[in-house]
Scaffold this motif. Sequence first.
Motif, PDB file in Angstrom:
ATOM      1  N   VAL A   1       1.267  12.012  -9.811  1.00 48.72           N
ATOM      2  CA  VAL A   1       0.570  13.398  -9.798  1.00 48.72           C
ATOM      3  C   VAL A   1       1.574  14.550  -9.652  1.00 48.72           C
ATOM      4  O   VAL A   1       1.129  15.573 -10.537  1.00 48.72           O
ATOM      5  CB  VAL A   1      -0.389  13.202  -8.472  1.00 48.72           C
ATOM      6  CG1 VAL A   1      -0.713  14.790  -8.092  1.00 48.72           C
ATOM      7  CG2 VAL A   1      -1.411  12.291  -8.604  1.00 48.72           C
ATOM      8  N   LEU A   2       2.408  14.499  -9.151  1.00 53.56           N
ATOM      9  CA  LEU A   2       3.581  15.635  -8.964  1.00 53.56           C
ATOM     10  C   LEU A   2       4.058  15.970 -10.518  1.00 53.56           C
ATOM     11  O   LEU A   2       4.070  17.036 -10.682  1.00 53.56           O
ATOM     12  CB  LEU A   2       4.770  15.632  -7.925  1.00 53.56           C
ATOM     13  CG  LEU A   2       4.065  15.389  -6.545  1.00 53.56           C
ATOM     14  CD1 LEU A   2       5.443  15.104  -5.374  1.00 53.56           C
ATOM     15  CD2 LEU A   2       3.651  16.948  -6.014  1.00 53.56           C
ATOM     16  N   VAL A   3       4.474  14.757 -11.126  1.00 54.74           N
ATOM     17  CA  VAL A   3       4.888  15.155 -12.286  1.00 54.74           C
ATOM     18  C   VAL A   3       3.822  15.430 -13.300  1.00 54.74           C
ATOM     19  O   VAL A   3       4.210  16.216 -14.238  1.00 54.74           O
ATOM     20  CB  VAL A   3       5.641  13.548 -12.864  1.00 54.74           C
ATOM     21  CG1 VAL A   3       5.893  13.751 -14.394  1.00 54.74           C
ATOM     22  CG2 VAL A   3       6.624  13.384 -12.155  1.00 54.74           C
TER      23      VAL A   3
ATOM     24  N   VAL B   1       0.947  -1.289  -0.016  1.00 57.47           N
ATOM     25  CA  VAL B   1      -0.046  -0.054  -0.141  1.00 57.47           C
ATOM     26  C   VAL B   1       0.916   1.194   0.204  1.00 57.47           C
ATOM     27  O   VAL B   1       0.516   2.150  -0.912  1.00 57.47           O
ATOM     28  CB  VAL B   1      -1.033  -0.076   1.087  1.00 57.47           C
ATOM     29  CG1 VAL B   1      -1.553   1.471   1.204  1.00 57.47           C
ATOM     30  CG2 VAL B   1      -2.009  -1.208   1.006  1.00 57.47           C
ATOM     31  N   TYR B   2       1.918   1.169   0.722  1.00 57.54           N
ATOM     32  CA  TYR B   2       2.819   2.321   0.795  1.00 57.54           C
ATOM     33  C   TYR B   2       3.328   2.736  -0.533  1.00 57.54           C
ATOM     34  O   TYR B   2       3.688   3.576  -0.884  1.00 57.54           O
ATOM     35  CB  TYR B   2       3.813   2.111   1.799  1.00 57.54           C
ATOM     36  CG  TYR B   2       5.283   2.854   1.684  1.00 57.54           C
ATOM     37  CD1 TYR B   2       5.176   4.206   2.082  1.00 57.54           C
ATOM     38  CD2 TYR B   2       6.403   2.346   1.106  1.00 57.54           C
ATOM     39  CE1 TYR B   2       6.333   5.136   1.810  1.00 57.54           C
ATOM     40  CE2 TYR B   2       7.663   2.841   1.037  1.00 57.54           C
ATOM     41  CZ  TYR B   2       7.349   4.258   1.373  1.00 57.54           C
ATOM     42  OH  TYR B   2       8.679   5.051   1.132  1.00 57.54           O
ATOM     43  N   ARG B   3       3.820   1.696  -1.319  1.00 63.08           N
ATOM     44  CA  ARG B   3       4.566   1.825  -2.590  1.00 63.08           C
ATOM     45  C   ARG B   3       3.461   2.182  -3.400  1.00 63.08           C
ATOM     46  O   ARG B   3       3.960   3.188  -4.262  1.00 63.08           O
ATOM     47  CB  ARG B   3       5.091   0.304  -2.960  1.00 63.08           C
ATOM     48  CG  ARG B   3       6.593   0.080  -2.193  1.00 63.08           C
ATOM     49  CD  ARG B   3       7.446   1.055  -2.181  1.00 63.08           C
ATOM     50  NE  ARG B   3       7.884   1.097  -3.461  1.00 63.08           N
ATOM     51  CZ  ARG B   3       9.344   1.354  -3.688  1.00 63.08           C
ATOM     52  NH1 ARG B   3      10.163   1.400  -2.978  1.00 63.08           N
ATOM     53  NH2 ARG B   3       9.659   1.478  -5.037  1.00 63.08           N
ATOM     54  N   ILE B   4       2.434   1.640  -3.365  1.00 63.71           N
ATOM     55  CA  ILE B   4       1.227   2.251  -4.615  1.00 63.71           C
ATOM     56  C   ILE B   4       1.086   3.667  -4.224  1.00 63.71           C
ATOM     57  O   ILE B   4       1.046   4.504  -5.253  1.00 63.71           O
ATOM     58  CB  ILE B   4       0.079   1.440  -4.423  1.00 63.71           C
ATOM     59  CG1 ILE B   4       0.268  -0.093  -4.967  1.00 63.71           C
ATOM     60  CG2 ILE B   4      -1.120   1.758  -5.024  1.00 63.71           C
ATOM     61  CD1 ILE B   4      -0.651  -1.225  -4.611  1.00 63.71           C
ATOM     62  N   ILE B   5       0.663   4.203  -2.966  1.00 65.61           N
ATOM     63  CA  ILE B   5       0.378   5.602  -2.670  1.00 65.61           C
ATOM     64  C   ILE B   5       1.771   6.391  -3.126  1.00 65.61           C
ATOM     65  O   ILE B   5       1.570   7.370  -3.736  1.00 65.61           O
ATOM     66  CB  ILE B   5       0.288   5.604  -1.223  1.00 65.61           C
ATOM     67  CG1 ILE B   5      -1.182   4.958  -0.926  1.00 65.61           C
ATOM     68  CG2 ILE B   5      -0.065   6.888  -0.729  1.00 65.61           C
ATOM     69  CD1 ILE B   5      -1.536   5.060   0.740  1.00 65.61           C
ATOM     70  N   LEU B   6       2.909   5.928  -2.765  1.00 69.50           N
ATOM     71  CA  LEU B   6       4.132   6.699  -3.182  1.00 69.50           C
ATOM     72  C   LEU B   6       4.163   6.910  -4.585  1.00 69.50           C
ATOM     73  O   LEU B   6       4.262   7.979  -5.271  1.00 69.50           O
ATOM     74  CB  LEU B   6       5.266   5.961  -2.699  1.00 69.50           C
ATOM     75  CG  LEU B   6       6.633   6.910  -2.824  1.00 69.50           C
ATOM     76  CD1 LEU B   6       6.698   8.245  -2.060  1.00 69.50           C
ATOM     77  CD2 LEU B   6       7.833   6.005  -2.497  1.00 69.50           C
TER      78      LEU B   6
END
Length: 41
Positions: free
Chosen positions: A25-27, A14-19
């Motif tokens: 989104v930032l790109v 979950v942490y990796r998917i969110i990251l």
Amino acid sequence: MKFITTRSFMPFVVYRIILGIVIFVLVGTDVLSPHAGESGG
């Protein structure tokens, strides 16, 4: 490594998917440049 044997991988997944989503989104919003790590011009 003991943590991985006693717990599931789900929090890590979950942490990796969110990251990954946050980075996309930032790109996509031009906050990060996909070429920021390249040297030269």
